[in-house]
Design an enzyme around this catalytic site. Structure first.
Site, PDB file in Angstrom:
ATOM      1  N   LYS A 116      92.190  51.266  69.618  1.00 15.47           N
ATOM      2  CA  LYS A 116      92.145  51.263  68.664  1.00 15.47           C
ATOM      3  C   LYS A 116      91.848  51.664  66.952  1.00 15.47           C
ATOM      4  CE  LYS A 116      87.406  49.919  66.296  1.00 15.47           C
ATOM      5  NZ  LYS A 116      86.821  50.534  65.646  1.00 15.47           N
TER       6      LYS A 116
ATOM      7  N   ASP B 123      88.339  45.602  68.386  1.00  9.73           N
ATOM      8  CA  ASP B 123      86.048  46.140  68.978  1.00  9.73           C
ATOM      9  C   ASP B 123      85.868  45.237  69.880  1.00  9.73           C
ATOM     10  OD1 ASP B 123      85.412  44.619  67.056  1.00  9.73           O
ATOM     11  OD2 ASP B 123      84.678  46.250  65.897  1.00  9.73           O
TER      12      ASP B 123
END
Length: 214
Positions: A121, A139
């Site tokens: 991420k 996320d």
DNA sequence: AACTCGGGGCA
DNA sequence: TGCCCAGAGTT
């Protein structure tokens, strides 16, 4: 409504109703951005913004940070989430930047994720902001909202699966905006436990709304 | 796949 | 005081 039709409606929404956000780069160099994004894991931006001025004042480069010790660095970030881990990560990360990357920020996902504290991420955020690559950082907000809308299969189990489906179907020029929108939508409208569908502008192509008839 | 790492915000 | 938030690394 098919998935293809949902994506068409999604892209139509961006092209007509969602302008490119004015993302002023609030960091003066790539190292600052990298550090800020690593600190951001499991933590809000407001808390990060409290510690970064002093942090970047006293540790402005990988060299400064790499030559410091745990007890020197820790006090600067004690108020963010997981300060022990992040202090260790930043020390190891800055050493690696100095020793293996000539004190520059790597450009590929593979190299970035080899840095301590940088996962998939975080790496996607870096290449997106720093190098303008059409990367989708998944996320929990992006994960949840994408599945609710029906942009990805309901069986998707990992953030990587969601990421691959999104980048496959969203045109490159809309990836950045879509990412920004999904996060804000997840934070303020499409809440985890109680979705605020009455505030939502796109219920006309939302799978969750369609199924639950709210 | 499940677990651990920890703070701040807020009721 | 207790619940809520939100990724990376390790086992």
């Amino acid at each position: 409504m098919t998935k293809k039709e949902r994506y068409e409606a999604f892209v139509k929404y961006f092209s007509e109703s969602y302008p490119q956000p004015e993302t002023e780069l609030q960091y003066s160099n790539p190292f600052e951005l990298l550090v800020a994004v690593v600190l951001s894991a499991q933590c809000t931006d407001a808390r990060i913004n409290k510690v970064t001025p002093a942090l970047f004042r006293d540790f402005p480069t990988p060299e400064y940070m790499a030559s410091s010790h745990f007890d020197e660095l820790f006090p600067y970030i004690r108020s963010v989430s997981y300060p022990n881990n992040k202090t260790k990560h930043l020390l190891a990360l800055s050493k690696k930047l100095v020793e293996e990357f000539n004190s520059e920020i790597p450009t590929t996902i593979k190299e970035l994720t080899s840095l301590q504290g940088v996962g998939r991420k975080t790496a996607n955020v870096i290449v997106s902001v720093l190098y303008n690559q059409p990367a989708m950082a998944v996320d929990t907000h992006v994960f949840r909202v994408s599945k609710r809308l029906g942009l990805v299969t309901q069986t998707a189990k990992t953030p990587l699966e969601v990421e691959r489906q999104l980048v496959k179907h969203i045109p490159e020029e809309y990836i950045s905006r879509a990412h920004h929108w999904l996060i804000l939508h997840g934070r303020y409208v499409c809440l985890a436990r109680k979705p605020q569908c009455e505030k939502c502008e796109i219920i006309h192509f939302c799978k969750y709304f369609e199924k639950n008839k709210l």
